[in-house]
Scaffold this motif. Structure first.
Motif, PDB file in Angstrom:
ATOM      1  N   ARG A   1       0.778  -1.235   0.000  1.00  0.00           N
ATOM      2  CA  ARG A   1       0.000   0.000   0.000  1.00  0.00           C
ATOM      3  C   ARG A   1       0.814   1.292   0.000  1.00  0.00           C
ATOM      4  O   ARG A   1       0.258   2.372   0.181  1.00  0.00           O
ATOM      5  CB  ARG A   1      -0.960   0.003   1.171  1.00  0.00           C
ATOM      6  CG  ARG A   1      -0.308   0.118   2.540  1.00  0.00           C
ATOM      7  CD  ARG A   1      -0.516   1.484   3.134  1.00  0.00           C
ATOM      8  NE  ARG A   1      -0.016   1.581   4.484  1.00  0.00           N
ATOM      9  CZ  ARG A   1       0.847   2.502   4.873  1.00  0.00           C
ATOM     10  NH1 ARG A   1       1.329   3.374   4.009  1.00  0.00           N
ATOM     11  NH2 ARG A   1       1.246   2.563   6.122  1.00  0.00           N
TER      12      ARG A   1
ATOM     13  N   THR B   1      -8.681   3.473  -2.896  1.00  0.00           N
ATOM     14  CA  THR B   1      -8.050   4.682  -2.361  1.00  0.00           C
ATOM     15  C   THR B   1      -8.591   5.924  -3.064  1.00  0.00           C
ATOM     16  O   THR B   1      -8.927   5.880  -4.265  1.00  0.00           O
ATOM     17  CB  THR B   1      -6.519   4.599  -2.521  1.00  0.00           C
ATOM     18  OG1 THR B   1      -5.962   5.857  -2.153  1.00  0.00           O
ATOM     19  CG2 THR B   1      -6.078   4.271  -3.934  1.00  0.00           C
TER      20      THR B   1
ATOM     21  N   GLY C   1      -6.859   8.215  -3.913  1.00  0.00           N
ATOM     22  CA  GLY C   1      -5.833   8.539  -4.898  1.00  0.00           C
ATOM     23  C   GLY C   1      -6.113   7.958  -6.278  1.00  0.00           C
ATOM     24  O   GLY C   1      -5.420   8.289  -7.246  1.00  0.00           O
TER      25      GLY C   1
ATOM     26  N   TYR D   1       1.535   2.263  -7.358  1.00  0.00           N
ATOM     27  CA  TYR D   1       0.634   1.695  -6.343  1.00  0.00           C
ATOM     28  C   TYR D   1      -0.809   2.131  -6.608  1.00  0.00           C
ATOM     29  O   TYR D   1      -1.733   1.318  -6.674  1.00  0.00           O
ATOM     30  CB  TYR D   1       1.058   2.122  -4.926  1.00  0.00           C
ATOM     31  CG  TYR D   1      -0.116   2.170  -3.981  1.00  0.00           C
ATOM     32  CD1 TYR D   1      -0.711   0.978  -3.537  1.00  0.00           C
ATOM     33  CD2 TYR D   1      -0.691   3.383  -3.578  1.00  0.00           C
ATOM     34  CE1 TYR D   1      -1.838   1.021  -2.706  1.00  0.00           C
ATOM     35  CE2 TYR D   1      -1.806   3.424  -2.756  1.00  0.00           C
ATOM     36  CZ  TYR D   1      -2.369   2.238  -2.323  1.00  0.00           C
ATOM     37  OH  TYR D   1      -3.473   2.270  -1.519  1.00  0.00           O
TER      38      TYR D   1
ATOM     39  N   VAL E   1       1.384  11.005   6.067  1.00  0.00           N
ATOM     40  CA  VAL E   1       1.838  12.352   6.381  1.00  0.00           C
ATOM     41  C   VAL E   1       1.568  12.800   7.824  1.00  0.00           C
ATOM     42  O   VAL E   1       2.482  13.289   8.499  1.00  0.00           O
ATOM     43  CB  VAL E   1       1.306  13.349   5.320  1.00  0.00           C
ATOM     44  CG1 VAL E   1      -0.206  13.449   5.295  1.00  0.00           C
ATOM     45  CG2 VAL E   1       1.924  14.699   5.499  1.00  0.00           C
TER      46      VAL E   1
ATOM     47  N   ARG F   1       3.603  10.883  10.345  1.00  0.00           N
ATOM     48  CA  ARG F   1       5.003  11.327  10.254  1.00  0.00           C
ATOM     49  C   ARG F   1       5.202  12.658  10.965  1.00  0.00           C
ATOM     50  O   ARG F   1       6.141  12.824  11.742  1.00  0.00           O
ATOM     51  CB  ARG F   1       5.404  11.486   8.777  1.00  0.00           C
ATOM     52  CG  ARG F   1       5.944  10.229   8.159  1.00  0.00           C
ATOM     53  CD  ARG F   1       6.010  10.336   6.650  1.00  0.00           C
ATOM     54  NE  ARG F   1       6.963  11.309   6.116  1.00  0.00           N
ATOM     55  CZ  ARG F   1       8.266  11.138   6.065  1.00  0.00           C
ATOM     56  NH1 ARG F   1       8.810  10.032   6.560  1.00  0.00           N
ATOM     57  NH2 ARG F   1       9.058  12.050   5.530  1.00  0.00           N
TER      58      ARG F   1
ATOM     59  N   THR G   1       8.336  17.711   7.477  1.00  0.00           N
ATOM     60  CA  THR G   1       8.769  17.585   6.076  1.00  0.00           C
ATOM     61  C   THR G   1       7.604  17.832   5.115  1.00  0.00           C
ATOM     62  O   THR G   1       7.023  16.886   4.577  1.00  0.00           O
ATOM     63  CB  THR G   1       9.345  16.177   5.828  1.00  0.00           C
ATOM     64  OG1 THR G   1       8.355  15.217   6.273  1.00  0.00           O
ATOM     65  CG2 THR G   1      10.636  15.933   6.575  1.00  0.00           C
TER      66      THR G   1
ATOM     67  N   TYR H   1       6.338  18.552   1.631  1.00  0.00           N
ATOM     68  CA  TYR H   1       6.912  18.419   0.290  1.00  0.00           C
ATOM     69  C   TYR H   1       6.396  19.571  -0.588  1.00  0.00           C
ATOM     70  O   TYR H   1       5.180  19.721  -0.759  1.00  0.00           O
ATOM     71  CB  TYR H   1       6.530  17.086  -0.351  1.00  0.00           C
ATOM     72  CG  TYR H   1       7.034  15.851   0.372  1.00  0.00           C
ATOM     73  CD1 TYR H   1       8.081  15.899   1.300  1.00  0.00           C
ATOM     74  CD2 TYR H   1       6.464  14.595   0.115  1.00  0.00           C
ATOM     75  CE1 TYR H   1       8.536  14.752   1.950  1.00  0.00           C
ATOM     76  CE2 TYR H   1       6.925  13.449   0.760  1.00  0.00           C
ATOM     77  CZ  TYR H   1       7.944  13.542   1.680  1.00  0.00           C
ATOM     78  OH  TYR H   1       8.389  12.413   2.315  1.00  0.00           O
TER      79      TYR H   1
ATOM     80  N   ARG I   1       7.788  13.748  -5.231  1.00  0.00           N
ATOM     81  CA  ARG I   1       6.734  13.155  -6.057  1.00  0.00           C
ATOM     82  C   ARG I   1       6.379  14.078  -7.216  1.00  0.00           C
ATOM     83  O   ARG I   1       6.672  15.271  -7.173  1.00  0.00           O
ATOM     84  CB  ARG I   1       5.474  12.924  -5.217  1.00  0.00           C
ATOM     85  CG  ARG I   1       5.749  12.136  -3.961  1.00  0.00           C
ATOM     86  CD  ARG I   1       4.466  11.830  -3.223  1.00  0.00           C
ATOM     87  NE  ARG I   1       4.776  11.127  -1.978  1.00  0.00           N
ATOM     88  CZ  ARG I   1       3.894  10.470  -1.256  1.00  0.00           C
ATOM     89  NH1 ARG I   1       2.639  10.415  -1.638  1.00  0.00           N
ATOM     90  NH2 ARG I   1       4.250   9.852  -0.153  1.00  0.00           N
TER      91      ARG I   1
ATOM     92  N   GLU J   1       3.279  15.660  -8.481  1.00  0.00           N
ATOM     93  CA  GLU J   1       1.894  15.887  -8.057  1.00  0.00           C
ATOM     94  C   GLU J   1       1.635  17.385  -8.065  1.00  0.00           C
ATOM     95  O   GLU J   1       2.579  18.180  -7.971  1.00  0.00           O
ATOM     96  CB  GLU J   1       1.669  15.319  -6.634  1.00  0.00           C
ATOM     97  CG  GLU J   1       2.573  15.963  -5.583  1.00  0.00           C
ATOM     98  CD  GLU J   1       2.472  15.338  -4.189  1.00  0.00           C
ATOM     99  OE1 GLU J   1       1.602  14.498  -3.958  1.00  0.00           O
ATOM    100  OE2 GLU J   1       3.294  15.725  -3.336  1.00  0.00           O
TER     101      GLU J   1
END
Ligand code: NAD
Ligand code: USQ
Length: 438
Positions: free
Chosen positions: A100, A144, A146, A181, A238, A241, A253, A255, A326, A328
């Protein structure tokens, strides 16, 4: 109901298995434990010290008096999967058992191929095994958000009605996934929709957003039931983290610009959504899609929320903008519908300061286990091979071997006998970030 949870040793799967068991469903957990091997491959570990599945299941039996059936094996092994369905005869199968992580699928060719084979073949096997053994069983599949990407129009729940050249039709919502993914989930959705049409299978595709949190009322009952909390750059999501970073004073962090907006939900809502989907099955032949998240946030908004909550706990939290590894959109329109699970009775746990406190308390409690090097993103979408690949190549053999071994073991089913043990309610431990047994 009899519910088989595929991937029941994982982050969402373990919490779901306990929740369904607590609600008096008969639960079988199937897993090949490959996720634990990926930690070894990446040199990472979950923030929380998770116990082996046998120990988790035995603790649950002692605490709740309830039994979980365990089947160790691989969903890409058709014979194994089919025999489990034949033996357990589920009313519903909840399918979490996939690779995943978007970054894992983008490491290099080998990891992209592995991800798509594991996910697409596993799901295809499941579709055939359902049709052969229990065609009326309801498939609850984890997809997902996504899958949709970030289109410049509202995102509907699975389908959109379009008028084109004077004609009108309701069609699957367009998919623009952002990693190999996420692509595997789109391929799954198409295969599932197709088999609902040709064989009359019944399925619910849960397009889940990013999950945060680690405790549920059941998990909080004893530290031996503790759930995963991934914070590394490959498997850590995210918000989890950011909480781990705040706990050790590592700059958050973000992005790129941080305008990336996604749907999010508390793990406690994940488990409830799964139960709601099981209790209200799709009709035979129906391919139903629910968007499973409760709130939208941009990455920068989350960083600011964590900063405020962290400072209240006496932590010094700074925010860093790293080049986005990434590919995006870093600032975009996002408005995704998500009413169908609420219509079925979902009462969302919204992200509040109290919850962020609890998440950060967990992170603080285990912060000695944090390796800051694991925060640094080093899988770049623009490259076909990333530094992790070398380690991956050395280790993939190990993963494959471990998977084969788990599959062989799985042929002999392990069942834990029933025990009428004590019943100790969690007493809101989840919201305090503590375990009841302390
Ligand atoms: P996880 O990696 O923690 O758990 C997945 C489990 O499946 C692991 O225990 C792993 O060992 C098992 N597994 C993987 N491949 C298998 C195979 N071939 N045979 C048997 N077992 C196998 O992942 P998770 O975070 O719990 O996610 C579960 C599902 O939910 C995934 O399908 C994921 O795509 C979806 N999802 C997760 C999130 C999230 O934020 N965690 C968000 C949206 C959707
Ligand atoms: N991000 C940061 N900093 C970080 C980590 C992530 O800015 O330290 C950004 C990413 O660039 C991305 C967003 O946060 O824009 C979300 O990233 P993520 O790693 O939290 O989540 P994602 O890769 O999308 O994947 C996770 C799960 C996956 C699930 C997906 C739901 O790992 O299984 O399918 O969430 S969704 O995002 O809706 O597709």
């Amino acid at each position: 109901m009899r519910i088989a949870v595929l991937g029941g040793d994982g982050y969402c799967g373990w919490a779901t298995s306990l929740y369904l068991s607590e609600k008096n469903h008969s639960v079988a957990v199937l897993d090949n434990f490959v996720r634990r091997e990926w930690d070894k491959e990446l040199g990472a570990q979950t923030l929380t010290p998770i116990r082996p599945l046998d120990e988790r299941v035995e603790t649950w039996r002692k605490i709740s008096g309830k039994t979980l059936d365990v089947f160790g094996g691989d969903v890409t092994d058709y014979g194994f999967l089919s025999s489990v369905l034949k033996e357990f005869r589920p009313d519903a199968v909840v399918h979490f058992a996939e690779q995943r992580s978007a970054p894992y699928s983008m490491i290099d060719l080998e990891h992209a191929v592995f991800t798509q084979v594991n996910n697409v073949v596993g799901t295809l096997n499941l579709l055939f095994a359902l049709r052969e053994n229990c065609p009326d069983c309801h498939l609850v599949k984890l997809g997902t958000m996504g899958e949709y990407g970030t289109p410049n129009i509202d995102i509907e729940e699975g389908y959109i009605t379009i008028e084109h050249n004077g004609r009108r039709d309701t069609l699957p919502y367009p998919k623009q996934p952002g990693s190999f993914y996420h692509l595997s989930k789109v391929h799954d959705s198409h295969n599932i929709a197709f088999t609902c049409k040709i064989w009359g299978l019944r399925a619910t595709d849960l397009n889940q957003g990013v999950v945060y949190g680690t405790l549920t009322d059941e998990v909080a009952r004893d530290e031996a039931l503790i759930n995963r909390f991934d914070y590394d750059q490959v498997f850590g999501t995210v918000l989890n983290r950011f909480c781990a970073q705040a706990a050790v004073g590592y700059p958050l962090t973000v992005y790129g610009k941080g305008g990336q907006t996604r749907g999010f939900l508390d793990l406690r809502d994940t488990v409830r959504c799964i139960e709601l989907a099981c209790l209200n099955p799709a009709a035979p032949g129906e391919f139903r899609v629910f968007n499973q998240f409760t709130e939208q946030f941009s990455v920068l908004e989350l960083a600011q929320l964590v900063q405020t909550a962290g400072e209240k706990l006496g932590l010094k939290v700074t925010v860093d903008h790293l080049p986005d590894p990434r590919v995006e959109a870093e600032a975009h329109y996002y408005n995704a519908k998500h009413s169908r699970l609420v219509d079925l009775g979902l009462k969302p746990h919204l992200l509040s300061e109290a919850l962020l406190d609890s998440l950060m308390n967990i992170a603080i409690r285990y912060r000695d286990r944090i390796e800051p090097a694991q925060f640094e993103p080093n899988v770049n979408w623009r490259q076909t091979s990333n530094p992790l690949a070398l380690r991956g190549k050395r280790r993939t053999g190990l993963v494959a071997k471990a998977t084969r071994k788990a599959s062989r073991n799985g042929k002999s089913r392990r069942e834990v006998p029933t025990f009428a043990g004590s019943d100790s309610p969690a007493e809101n431990a989840a919201s305090k970030g503590t375990f009841s047994s302390q």
